[in-house]
Design a protein around this motif. Sequence first.
Motif, short mmCIF file in Angstrom:
data_model
loop_
_atom_site.label_atom_id
_atom_site.label_comp_id
_atom_site.label_asym_id
_atom_site.label_seq_id
_atom_site.Cartn_x
_atom_site.Cartn_y
_atom_site.Cartn_z
N VAL A 141 0.93 -1.21 -0.03
CA VAL A 141 -0.04 -0.15 0.18
C VAL A 141 0.77 1.15 -0.11
N SER A 142 0.54 2.33 -0.80
CA SER A 142 1.14 3.55 -0.87
C SER A 142 0.31 4.63 -0.98
N MET A 143 0.69 5.84 -0.44
CA MET A 143 0.29 7.01 -0.35
C MET A 143 0.82 8.31 -1.29
N SER A 144 0.67 8.80 -1.93
CA SER A 144 1.39 10.01 -2.76
C SER A 144 1.74 11.02 -1.58
N ALA A 145 2.95 11.76 -1.92
CA ALA A 145 3.34 12.77 -0.84
C ALA A 145 2.46 13.91 -0.45
N SER A 146 1.44 14.03 -1.66
CA SER A 146 0.44 15.38 -1.49
C SER A 146 -0.61 14.80 -0.96
N GLY A 147 -0.86 13.45 -1.02
CA GLY A 147 -2.02 12.97 -0.12
C GLY A 147 -3.19 12.91 -1.05
N ASN A 148 -3.16 12.83 -2.29
CA ASN A 148 -4.30 12.83 -3.20
C ASN A 148 -4.73 11.77 -3.78
N ARG A 149 -3.97 10.59 -3.43
CA ARG A 149 -4.23 9.40 -4.04
C ARG A 149 -3.44 8.09 -3.05
N ILE A 150 -4.36 7.07 -2.95
CA ILE A 150 -3.64 5.77 -2.37
C ILE A 150 -3.75 4.87 -3.08
N ALA A 151 -3.04 3.85 -3.22
CA ALA A 151 -2.88 2.70 -4.07
C ALA A 151 -2.57 1.42 -3.20
N PHE A 152 -3.06 0.32 -3.47
CA PHE A 152 -2.86 -0.84 -2.90
C PHE A 152 -3.34 -2.18 -3.62
N ILE A 153 -2.62 -3.32 -3.19
CA ILE A 153 -2.61 -4.47 -4.01
C ILE A 153 -3.51 -5.49 -3.24
N PHE A 154 -4.64 -6.16 -3.73
CA PHE A 154 -5.47 -7.04 -3.24
C PHE A 154 -5.57 -8.27 -4.13
N VAL A 155 -5.50 -9.26 -3.33
CA VAL A 155 -5.73 -10.67 -4.28
C VAL A 155 -6.97 -11.52 -4.19
N TYR A 174 -4.36 -10.91 -8.81
CA TYR A 174 -3.63 -9.80 -8.34
C TYR A 174 -4.11 -8.65 -8.81
N HIS A 175 -4.57 -7.65 -8.01
CA HIS A 175 -5.28 -6.30 -8.36
C HIS A 175 -4.53 -5.33 -7.83
N LEU A 176 -4.28 -4.04 -8.72
CA LEU A 176 -3.72 -2.86 -8.31
C LEU A 176 -4.84 -1.84 -8.23
N CYS A 177 -5.19 -1.41 -7.08
CA CYS A 177 -6.27 -0.64 -7.15
C CYS A 177 -5.92 0.69 -6.61
N ALA A 178 -6.65 1.90 -6.88
CA ALA A 178 -6.33 3.29 -6.66
C ALA A 178 -7.64 4.00 -6.23
N VAL A 179 -7.50 4.82 -5.21
CA VAL A 179 -8.59 5.63 -4.89
C VAL A 179 -7.99 7.02 -4.65
N ASP A 180 -8.82 7.74 -5.39
CA ASP A 180 -8.53 9.39 -5.35
C ASP A 180 -9.11 9.93 -4.00
N ILE A 181 -8.13 10.85 -3.71
CA ILE A 181 -8.66 11.58 -2.36
C ILE A 181 -8.95 13.25 -2.54
N ALA A 182 -10.04 13.50 -2.50
CA ALA A 182 -10.09 15.09 -2.99
C ALA A 182 -9.56 16.04 -1.74
N ALA A 217 -14.11 7.04 -6.24
CA ALA A 217 -14.51 5.42 -6.68
C ALA A 217 -13.12 4.66 -6.81
N PRO A 218 -13.29 3.37 -6.19
CA PRO A 218 -11.87 2.74 -6.40
C PRO A 218 -11.82 2.27 -7.81
N LYS A 219 -10.49 2.48 -8.50
CA LYS A 219 -10.13 2.05 -9.73
C LYS A 219 -9.02 1.12 -9.89
N ILE A 220 -9.22 0.01 -10.63
CA ILE A 220 -8.33 -1.19 -10.85
C ILE A 220 -7.22 -0.63 -11.85
#
Length: 605
Positions: free
Chosen positions: A118-132, A137-145, A152-155
């Motif tokens: 799991v990782s978050m951008s230094a600016s805090g506008n996006r988080i990405a994580f892997i789930f199975v 395996y799926h790499l999913c990202a969620v934008d943070i306003a 909405a989660p995006k693969i």
Amino acid sequence: MSEQTELWKQIARMGSVVWPQVAANRPERGVAFHSQRGALAWNPQTGETRRLLPEGVGSGFGLLSPDSEWFYFFKDTKGNEKGHYVRFRYDGTGELESLTPDFAPYSSSLTPFPLPIVSMSASGNRIAFIFVDSEGYHLCAVDIAADGRLGAPKILHEGKPLLRGPVLSADGAVCVVCTNERTGKQQYDLLALDSEGDELARWKGSGPTSLETTAFSPIVGDYRLLCTSDESGVKRPMVWDVAQGESELLLDEETLPGEVVPLCWSPNAKSILLCRSLEAAHELWVWGAGKLTHLQHPTGTITYFGGLGATLSNDGMASVLFSNSQTPRQLMQLTALGEGRVVLSGGEAPQGTMVRSVSFPSSDGVLVQAWLSLPEGDGPFPTVIDLHGGPHQVTNQSFGMGAAYVESGFAYLSVNYRGTPTFGREFLQKIWGDVGHWELEDIAAAHAFLVREGIADPAKIAITGGSYGGYLTLLAVGKRPDLWTAGVAHVALANNAMAYEDSSPLLQGIMKASFGGTPEENPELWDRSSPHTYAAQIQAPILVIQGLNDTRCPRRQMEVYEAQLKELGKNIEVLWFDAGHGVGNTEQAIVYMERILAFLKTAVK
């Protein structure tokens, strides 16, 4: 009991800290994880801490947003590593909020080992994580306003190949992930994706080379990525400029020999903190402006995974998690002048243990490193050989290691067998496609070393280990029954193929990579390397401690193994606890250790 004989319990109850983080935009707000108290809200300026999560909700790892408003983590049920990524307000108000509310529960990891997922951008506008899940395996990202609302989660990427170590650029526009698509083994290439999941660049290794991510530059618009390559045979620090498609070796082996990995950037991205591993001990160095500076600190262990666990200021002060056999893991600040101070600790520590590093040749002449601790008096002693999990973990010095055994009169040896990282690529990869063989060769060599040096009584040597170390314990007592007086396995694998059937998809992918295929594709190796195959040869009594909800070493395969041994008239006892891949409760762990010591005193002494 006397205070001296109870010292190991004091050590067991001693807290330690891990994964401290300070909010980039709120330096008075941070989080840390305490071995006894769980996730903590922490004020780095005053040192004050409080419980972060609601009662009954636990987390051993997570990420704090740069504005400190939210804490993100993976929530499962009783350690089964199946659930959802969620977040909770730092101030303790409100309810848990799922990042994937419309997804079925999925598998992920509760810890960042072996690479963060799991990782978050230094600016805090996006988080990405892997789930199975069963599809792969799926790499999913969620934008943070800007106001904190979740998109909405995006693969971004998905498939059967292993995915590990996603890292986001400072602006969240680029995500780089490790993939084993080229090799099918735990050898990775780097894949760079844009915010829509389109491929921007791909860095492929050659042959057995593995590339692994650390962290993007913290500067918005700077797409340089810290990473490692083991092309030379050992991990070396690299910088990959994703935008330019160019890579650069930071330091050659003549400048700083051995395995060297980057830990983090300085905030201005002009300096890099490095860690060198030599015989399972660590050194810290700073690279900046073409200059290499050694940071002075005691001999011991720096705890890190990927880009987590360390920071470096612009003026060259490092904050790292340090420990050794005398010092519990704590957050320390260190400078090139040897000045250091403890920033966060688990509390006042009792006396630790004395250990020393030893080496001995295995059957093929390769040197194997181990940590040795001896009780008072003259040998030979009854002895316990301890095996780490993983297999791609390494035993470094840790506070009080082996204390319960040593205080009970046992010599203690913890072995970094083949498959252990930090000893070079060949040492690490030797076990792939030949699971169990070289590990046992190294363990048998450890046994021979102890006897040859007059440390161990050959008729009184027990073997123990947890997770993969538990698997090796059960394999050893079956394949080499002449060596062992007793075996103690924690959260272990006993039937490889059955464990694969019941494991989480996350673990299935890793097992398939290690074995070079599924049980159906490579049945001979899966059977040859499985403890249950050698059940009839076992002579030593066995004690197993196993989790009811474990998805890494599942319940059914251990129940079948226990029944198999009892039908053969073997001496086995299995103790079950109501959690996953680890007891997780200090007092319960102490009770189990008391059972282990009583078992060993009967079986060995």
